[in-house]
Design a protein around this motif. Structure first.
Motif, mmCIF file in Angstrom:
data_model
loop_
_atom_site.group_PDB
_atom_site.id
_atom_site.type_symbol
_atom_site.label_atom_id
_atom_site.label_comp_id
_atom_site.label_asym_id
_atom_site.label_seq_id
_atom_site.Cartn_x
_atom_site.Cartn_y
_atom_site.Cartn_z
ATOM 1 N N LYS A 153 123.952 16.029 48.670
ATOM 2 C CA LYS A 153 123.860 14.596 48.978
ATOM 3 C C LYS A 153 123.116 14.374 50.300
ATOM 4 O O LYS A 153 122.331 13.425 50.429
ATOM 5 N N LEU A 213 119.377 14.875 49.505
ATOM 6 C CA LEU A 213 118.781 13.751 48.770
ATOM 7 C C LEU A 213 118.683 12.509 49.644
ATOM 8 O O LEU A 213 117.710 11.778 49.592
ATOM 9 N N THR A 214 119.721 12.294 50.469
ATOM 10 C CA THR A 214 119.714 11.112 51.340
ATOM 11 C C THR A 214 118.545 11.174 52.323
ATOM 12 O O THR A 214 117.919 10.159 52.629
ATOM 13 N N GLU A 270 115.681 10.043 50.473
ATOM 14 C CA GLU A 270 115.835 8.619 50.160
ATOM 15 C C GLU A 270 115.499 7.763 51.375
ATOM 16 O O GLU A 270 114.929 6.680 51.255
ATOM 17 N N ASN A 287 111.712 -0.108 50.953
ATOM 18 C CA ASN A 287 113.127 -0.103 51.313
ATOM 19 C C ASN A 287 113.960 -0.060 50.058
ATOM 20 O O ASN A 287 113.644 -0.692 49.064
ATOM 21 N N SER A 288 115.018 0.719 50.106
ATOM 22 C CA SER A 288 115.917 0.720 48.958
ATOM 23 C C SER A 288 117.008 -0.298 49.225
ATOM 24 O O SER A 288 117.378 -0.555 50.364
ATOM 25 N N CYS A 289 117.453 -0.911 48.174
ATOM 26 C CA CYS A 289 118.588 -1.810 48.348
ATOM 27 C C CYS A 289 119.800 -1.110 47.758
ATOM 28 O O CYS A 289 119.847 -0.850 46.570
ATOM 29 N N CYS A 290 120.659 -0.661 48.605
ATOM 30 C CA CYS A 290 121.809 0.059 48.076
ATOM 31 C C CYS A 290 123.072 -0.666 48.502
ATOM 32 O O CYS A 290 123.112 -1.331 49.517
ATOM 33 N N GLY A 291 124.074 -0.527 47.689
ATOM 34 C CA GLY A 291 125.337 -1.149 48.019
ATOM 35 C C GLY A 291 126.475 -0.201 47.763
ATOM 36 O O GLY A 291 126.373 0.657 46.904
ATOM 37 N N LYS A 292 127.493 -0.318 48.517
ATOM 38 C CA LYS A 292 128.683 0.486 48.276
ATOM 39 C C LYS A 292 129.845 -0.464 48.119
ATOM 40 O O LYS A 292 130.019 -1.374 48.923
ATOM 41 N N ALA A 293 130.619 -0.253 47.077
ATOM 42 C CA ALA A 293 131.796 -1.081 46.889
ATOM 43 C C ALA A 293 132.832 -0.705 47.927
ATOM 44 O O ALA A 293 132.895 0.439 48.351
#
Lengths: 145, 221
Positions: free
Chosen positions: A49, A52-53, A56, A138-144
């Motif tokens: 991770k 990959l990050t 990313e 830019n990536s749009c990422c979200g975390k719950a």
């Protein structure tokens, strides 16, 4: 045309490669400024991770630099890291990122020259490959919660 | 545990192509233990999907979440809010979890994993098949080694001619289940058990009788 300066994230083991980078500095050996070092307690701590990050978030290449085989401070963290690097390379290929952008290296704390050479070699390799194919947006990422 | 493996990224990208906001949903149970669909794998797949989509000029929003147990309605209910905000769900649970989600929510639900088998851990990172869920367990008479799950031919009364030096003919990596059973019965001093003929199996308790159901009347509401 301005020359492409690759950004390389280098996960360096505290007990060897990180100290080797320090040694390179003490020996006044230069290495490319695009190599950004992340100190880790052992390369065995580096997870797929993290690798990959790094891509990313915009790395053009990633280096995992640990101890020589047989010299790991925690017995075999570097061997485990090498296996994770191979696992992540397959993931990168599926994504469409060249697997050569990720590399594992081993060195001892005293090998400042080797660190500088490795950092230079990966930078040149990535320069030849060009910018990461997933870089630039830019990536749009979200975390719950 | 139920074991599973991730599907190829290309297949998953095909599933999510029409959608912009994806809920990527892991499960804390079996698929976490077999390193296929837990929180860590959700993180990895989210990164990979975002990068792959970006590479093809598309931006996809992926919300990561991992449920305690995706095969139970109580836990699946907890993600109603997240599902409501998503265009589609990609589930990293086994097939049971994927279907639980699909039954509960009127949104497209796609499997991120191929569910493989009921297995145990042989060693770190290696799982092998141990149970075929036949519904009528024979382990009590076979020394605790299953001839249904571990014999390629599901033989009931000793090995076939393809067993040589303890190995199955299908591949040298597979031990002959009946060889293992014999060795185990010998070690237990129960070789007389081997002489007992096991009658033809009634596969109605397996999937031969159609989809199965368990009803515990003391618990069922």
């Amino acid at each position: 045309m301005e020359q492409f300066e690759p950004v390389i994230v280098a996960f360096c083991c505290h007990y060897c490669a990180y100290t080797a980078a320090d040694t390179a500095g003490s020996q006044r050996l230069s290495y490319p400024a695009g190599v950004k070092i992340v100190r880790v307690p052992c390369t065995g701590k580096v997870d797929a991770k993290h690798l990959l990050t790094a891509f990313e978030k915009g790395a053009d290449g990633v280096l995992v630099a640990g101890c020589l085989v047989g010299d790991c401070h925690f017995k075999d963290g570097n061997v485990k890291a090498a296996r994770r690097v191979e696992f992540t390379k397959k993931y990168l290929q599926e994504i469409g990122i060249e697997a050569e952008r990720l590399e594992m290296a081993g060195m001892s704390a005293g090998q400042g020259k080797e660190f500088a050479e490795t950092a230079t070699a990966i930078t040149e390799k990535i320069r030849a490959l060009g910018p990461s194919p997933v870089k630039g947006k830019n990536s749009c990422c979200g975390k719950a919660a | 545990m139920i074991t599973a493996e991730r599907k190829p990224l290309e297949e998953l990208l095909g599933y999510i192509a029409p959608y912009g906001r994806i809920l990527l949903l892991g499960c804390n149970e079996c698929v976490t233990v077999c390193a296929a669909g837990g929180r860590k794998e959700v993180g990895l797949l989210a990164s990979a999907l975002k990068m792959a989509a970006r590479k093809s000029g598309k931006d996809v929003e992926i919300v990561e979440h991992t449920l305690e147990r995706q095969c139970d309605p109580e836990y699946v209910e907890e993600v109603a809010g997240l599902v409501g905000q998503a265009d589609a769900v990609v589930s990293m649970a086994c097939g049971c979890g994927v279907q639980q989600m699909a039954m509960r929510y009127a949104k497209p639900v796609f499997p991120a994993l191929n569910t493989r088998f009921m297995g145990g851990s042989e060693r770190q990172g290696v799982w092998d098949e141990r149970c075929a869920g036949c519904g009528n367990c024979l382990l009590g008479v076979t020394g605790g080694i299953c001839p249904i799950a571990r014999c390629a031919k599901r033989l009931m009364n000793g090995p076939c001619g393809g067993s040589a030096n303890g190995v199955c003919e299908i591949t040298p990596d597979v031990p002959c289940a009946w060889h293992l059973i014999w060795e185990r019965l010998e070690a237990l001093g129960q070789t007389q058990q081997y002489m007992e003929i096991i009658p033809a199996k009634d596969w109605k308790t397996a999937q031969g009788g159609g989809p199965r159901k368990i009803i515990r009347e003391d618990l069922a509401e």
